[in-house]
Design an enzyme around this catalytic site. Structure first.
Site, PDB file in Angstrom:
ATOM      1  N   MET A   7      -8.345   5.766   9.281  1.00  0.00           N
ATOM      2  CA  MET A   7      -8.697   6.179   7.912  1.00  0.00           C
ATOM      3  C   MET A   7      -9.854   7.186   7.910  1.00  0.00           C
ATOM      4  SD  MET A   7      -8.459   2.475   5.978  1.00  0.00           S
ATOM      5  CE  MET A   7      -9.888   1.874   6.865  1.00  0.00           C
ATOM      6  N   ASP A  20       0.847  -1.189   0.000  1.00  0.00           N
ATOM      7  CA  ASP A  20       0.000   0.000   0.000  1.00  0.00           C
ATOM      8  C   ASP A  20       0.882   1.239   0.000  1.00  0.00           C
ATOM      9  OD1 ASP A  20      -2.323  -1.473   0.068  1.00  0.00           O
ATOM     10  OD2 ASP A  20      -2.461  -1.453   2.250  1.00  0.00           O
ATOM     11  N   LYS A  78      -3.265   3.962  -3.942  1.00  0.00           N
ATOM     12  CA  LYS A  78      -4.676   4.095  -3.560  1.00  0.00           C
ATOM     13  C   LYS A  78      -4.944   5.526  -3.127  1.00  0.00           C
ATOM     14  CE  LYS A  78      -6.106  -0.500  -2.038  1.00  0.00           C
ATOM     15  NZ  LYS A  78      -6.700  -1.263  -0.917  1.00  0.00           N
TER      16      LYS A  78
END
Length: 379
Positions: free
Chosen positions: A269, A138, A158
């Protein structure tokens, strides 16, 4: 051979013995049929396929033990020796019969922790140093951890609004690596199973025909607050912790738990929705306006920052100081337990804390604003 391996072999042999006994009795009945040729194939238990041929004059039991424990195929201290297949939780591997890939192909799903390489598990560190591995990471994994990679590194970008496209790219890379017979390492920030799509990726890899080895990581939900000087529980202040994500599936906002004075809520997040989150906590969940909030950005990294405020100020402060992901948000009175200024009569601190606060045996923060704080803003 260790005692544990001997017990595993004994268990396997006992299962084979009982399987033969049961199927022999079944065959004794079936064999009386003059038209009986192939009586059947069975999955007697996970890992043991049995084919039974039946003729009037004789019978044959054939065991295909492709998934039975292979005690010589162990993930030991000298590196990953296991191949495709199931992992029994104790370091042993079960070879996969159904995998369509070369025997050297395998997947490891690895948690990278909050960002500090020294907070990696030993197993994770060893896997990252595999020079033949394909590391699919990631974008939020820290550069300090990525610098440990010895093999090929690919980073999925992402970004908000294109997460699904990036996820498909991750699967494409993983499939490509498996088809080449490589060790694919799926590297994820924090712990893969804490709001990290870890379970979804396991299911996807199973669709490919591979059971991944899962290596847990230190979750930022607990480590990031501590690294920022915020305990998630504290006697007399907080006796329960709730973990939430800022983004549900398809970009939805998860329901918020109602306010409780002795409760800590940790959001992962969620920094991109901070304004909306604070408003909903006040309007829909009953949180007081002055509920303390702390944000730990890039926990464990050299450029870590901790931002403190309350529900009415924290979003503006985050904008002012350009707080970005990865960040962990902590809501509750625990935010100020170790970060309060020890100077009598002064208000609680608000702003960016660039260094950890030194705590004395009396749980009082040592006062040295110039050393601890950058651009302190008092309400």
């Amino acid at each position: 051979m260790t005692k544990g391996r001997q017990l595993e072999l004994l268990s396997t042999r006992m299962k084979l013995f009982f399987a033969a006994s049961i199927l022999f009795r079944i065959h004794s009945v079936a064999a009386f049929s003059p038209k009986s040729n192939i009586f059947g194939s069975f999955r007697l238990y996970s890992g043991l396929d049995v084919s039974l041929s039946s003729r009037r004059s004789r019978f044959t039991l054939s065991f295909r033990e492709e998934d039975v424990l292979d005690v010589n195929n162990v993930d030991g201290a000298n590196g990953m020796k296991g191949r495709n297949g199931k992992h029994d939780g104790f370091g042993f591997k079960y070879q996969s019969r159904s995998s369509p890939f070369p025997s050297t192909a395998r997947v490891s799903l690895v948690g990278a922790g909050p960002g500090d390489p020294e907070l990696l598990t030993l197993k994770a560190a060893r896997i990252l140093e595999d020079p033949n591995a394909l590391i699919v990471s990631d974008r939020l994994v820290s550069k300090e951890i990525l610098n440990m990679v010895k093999g090929e590194l690919r980073i999925a970008r992402k970004q908000p609004g294109c997460a699904e496209k990036a996820q498909e790219q991750i699967y494409d890379w993983a499939l490509e690596g498996l088809q080449e017979g490589r060790h694919v390492v799926r590297l994820k920030i924090g712990d893969p199973f804490v709001f990290g799509r870890g379970g979804e990726e396991v299911l996807k890899f199973r669709e490919f025909g591979v059971e991944p080895l899962v290596v847990p990581g230190v979750s930022a939900a607990f480590s990031a607050p501590l690294l920022g000087g915020i305990p998630v529980t504290h006697r007399g202040v907080s006796n329960q912790v709730v973990m939430c994500t800022g983004y549900g599936r398809d970009g939805t906002s998860p329901d918020l738990i109602q306010y409780h004075e002795e409760q800590t809520v940790v959001f992962l997040m969620a920094v991109g929705r901070l304004h909306e989150l604070c408003a909903k906590l006040i309007e829909l969940a009953g949180y007081p306006n002055d509920t303390p909030v702390g944000i730990i950005e890039r926990a464990g990294c050299p450029d870590q920052r901790t931002l403190v405020g309350d529900l009415t100020t924290i979003a503006a402060l985050a904008d002012k100081y350009s707080i970005k992901a990865p960040s962990t948000i902590v809501v509750g009175k625990v935010v100020n337990v170790l970060l309060e200024d020890a100077t009598p009569g002064e208000k609680e601190l608000a702003g960016v804390i660039t260094q950890a606060i030194t705590v004395t045996s009396e749980n009082k923060a040592v006062t040295s604003k110039s050393a601890k704080l950058d651009c302190v803003l008092f309400a």
